[in-house]
Design a protein around this motif. Structure first.
Motif, PDB file in Angstrom:
ATOM      1  N   MET A 243       0.878  -1.219  -0.100  1.00  0.00           N
ATOM      2  CA  MET A 243      -0.046  -0.005   0.068  1.00  0.00           C
ATOM      3  C   MET A 243       0.802   1.347   0.061  1.00  0.00           C
ATOM      4  O   MET A 243       1.551   1.337   0.744  1.00  0.00           O
ATOM      5  N   VAL A 244       0.611   2.119  -0.923  1.00  0.00           N
ATOM      6  CA  VAL A 244       1.331   3.425  -1.049  1.00  0.00           C
ATOM      7  C   VAL A 244       0.280   4.760  -0.752  1.00  0.00           C
ATOM      8  O   VAL A 244      -0.884   4.399  -1.227  1.00  0.00           O
ATOM      9  N   VAL A 245       0.644   5.465  -0.046  1.00  0.00           N
ATOM     10  CA  VAL A 245      -0.158   6.645   0.275  1.00  0.00           C
ATOM     11  C   VAL A 245       0.376   7.916  -0.266  1.00  0.00           C
ATOM     12  O   VAL A 245       1.628   8.334  -0.295  1.00  0.00           O
TER      13      VAL A 245
ATOM     14  N   LEU B 190      -3.015   2.149  -3.886  1.00  0.00           N
ATOM     15  CA  LEU B 190      -2.865   3.573  -3.753  1.00  0.00           C
ATOM     16  C   LEU B 190      -3.966   4.256  -3.037  1.00  0.00           C
ATOM     17  O   LEU B 190      -4.997   4.535  -3.391  1.00  0.00           O
ATOM     18  N   LEU B 191      -3.622   4.892  -1.715  1.00  0.00           N
ATOM     19  CA  LEU B 191      -4.575   5.718  -1.056  1.00  0.00           C
ATOM     20  C   LEU B 191      -4.140   7.158  -1.375  1.00  0.00           C
ATOM     21  O   LEU B 191      -3.242   7.680  -0.832  1.00  0.00           O
ATOM     22  N   ILE B 192      -5.011   7.984  -2.016  1.00  0.00           N
ATOM     23  CA  ILE B 192      -4.752   9.341  -2.152  1.00  0.00           C
ATOM     24  C   ILE B 192      -5.737  10.054  -1.179  1.00  0.00           C
ATOM     25  O   ILE B 192      -7.048  10.127  -1.184  1.00  0.00           O
ATOM     26  N   ILE B 193      -4.845  10.970  -0.360  1.00  0.00           N
ATOM     27  CA  ILE B 193      -5.767  11.819   0.671  1.00  0.00           C
ATOM     28  C   ILE B 193      -5.352  13.207   0.447  1.00  0.00           C
ATOM     29  O   ILE B 193      -4.376  13.899   0.399  1.00  0.00           O
TER      30      ILE B 193
ATOM     31  N   VAL C 245      -7.191   1.939  -6.669  1.00  0.00           N
ATOM     32  CA  VAL C 245      -6.952   3.249  -6.420  1.00  0.00           C
ATOM     33  C   VAL C 245      -8.009   3.873  -5.514  1.00  0.00           C
ATOM     34  O   VAL C 245      -9.027   3.968  -5.969  1.00  0.00           O
ATOM     35  N   VAL C 246      -7.788   4.445  -4.434  1.00  0.00           N
ATOM     36  CA  VAL C 246      -8.868   5.145  -3.653  1.00  0.00           C
ATOM     37  C   VAL C 246      -8.521   6.407  -3.216  1.00  0.00           C
ATOM     38  O   VAL C 246      -7.440   6.901  -2.959  1.00  0.00           O
ATOM     39  N   VAL C 247      -9.515   7.391  -3.477  1.00  0.00           N
ATOM     40  CA  VAL C 247      -9.143   9.029  -3.145  1.00  0.00           C
ATOM     41  C   VAL C 247     -10.189   9.188  -2.033  1.00  0.00           C
ATOM     42  O   VAL C 247     -11.335   8.895  -2.123  1.00  0.00           O
TER      43      VAL C 247
END
Length: 344
Positions: free
Chosen positions: A120-122, A283-286, A306-308
């Motif tokens: 998992m990458v943030v 990939l969690l984009i915050i 990919v989650v935003v």
């Protein structure tokens, strides 16, 4: 099947399958399969019951020879919705229907993906830090009412109107001394230490990830806690910049070590971030609007889901596997609670 409850019911053109269950006094379950298969002769429908089993694993074996996830879901028992969703998701069939009938919330889906992720990458943006009191570029606070932050953060302002550039960034540096990491920063730090987050990259320059305990943070736009000379690159202290001193080595103007609009991103950090995102399975984009290039191209390189997580829409929402509207800290707290509960 008298006194038995429907655990799972699916239907197709040729008939239907039900997995039924009976809860025993000790809280455990017994399971049996029921099949109603249509025939095209005078024999009529075929009804068939299986033998009774006593574990969920055995229950799945009763129906695994049938393509049940590809059929239309009709009913799911609330006590087994997460178990059934996990099986349906792994098949990749009718996911919208299965998620709807299993009543899987956005937080549950995110938590499930985090728990099953191997890499998992943030990637974080300004919305990660607004809960700490750091205004984003669209805020109406402080100098944001006096200067257009997009203009004052451009290389042209540094080179053509240094007093304005200095006022803006010395103010930001002084204000950031009052700011502390929020729960979202702390949760990501804990996840990094636990090995849940394999790589953390940020567009932010206020170093709150590091203050929360995160290490090896890829700062795509640099950081406000170090200063150098714009002319010769010699290092200087932040106090020297705030006091508007000149470079001790060459007399040039000092600047924070950040990437301004009109400048290239640090190539080594960019390349590493590109590589890490490419090998991610989640990939969690915050907290980023993904309106700044070239960072807004990074999600396209993701190797998996990919989650935003963002309060506002981004130009690429339709391309993501999951979009969650909310504050970073709120959502991450819920996800951490569910992850902790699932381990008990």
């Amino acid at each position: 099947m008298k006194n038995w409850e429907v655990i799972l019911s699916v239907a197709g053109e040729g008939g239907g399958i039900q997995l039924c269950g009976q809860k025993r006094d000790d809280g455990t379950w017994s399971f049996a399969r029921y099949i109603n298969e249509l025939t095209f002769d005078d024999a009529g429908p075929i009804d068939a019951h299986s033998h009774v089993v006593h574990t969920w694993e055995e229950a799945l074996e009763l129906i695994e020879s049938y393509p049940w996830t590809q059929l239309s879901p009709q009913e799911v028992h609330p006590e087994f919705r997460l178990h059934i969703w996990k099986e349906a998701e792994s098949s990749g069939s009718r996911l919208d229907q299965w998620r709807d009938i299993c009543k899987i919330s956005d937080i549950e889906l995110l938590t499930d993906w985090i728990a099953s992720s191997r890499y998992m990458v943030v990637l974080t943006g300004a919305g990660m830090s607004t809960e700490s009191g750091v205004p984003d570029f669209r805020s109406q606070k402080g100098l944001w009412t006096k200067y257009d932050p997009f203009a004052v953060s451009h290389i042209d302002m540094l080179e053509k109107d240094y007093p304005a550039f200095h006022e803006f960034y010395s103010y930001r540096m002084c204000e950031l001394k009052k700011v502390q990491p929020n729960d979202g920063h702390k949760i990501l730090s804990r996840w990094q230490k636990e090995g849940i987050v394999k790589f953390l990259a940020t567009q932010n320059v206020e170093n709150l990830h590091q203050h929360a305990g995160s290490t090896d943070v890829a700062q795509l736009h640099g950081g406000l806690e170090t200063v150098q000379c714009h002319s010769c690159g010699s290092p200087a202290s932040t106090d020297s910049f705030i006091e508007r001193e000149s470079c001790a080595a060459c007399g040039g103007n000092l600047r924070p070590n950040i990437t301004l609009f009109g400048e290239m991103l640090p190539q080594d950090i960019w390349n590493r971030t590109f590589e890490e995102i490419a090998k991610s399975d989640l990939l969690l984009i915050i907290g980023t609007s993904l309106q700044v290039s070239p960072v807004n191209q990074l999600p396209k390189e993701a190797g998996g889901k990919v989650v935003v997580l963002n309060l506002d829409e981004t130009p690429f929402d339709q391309d993501f596997d999951l979009v969650i509207r909310g504050k970073a800290g709120d959502v991450l707290r819920q996800a951490e609670r569910q992850l902790t509960a699932s381990k008990k």
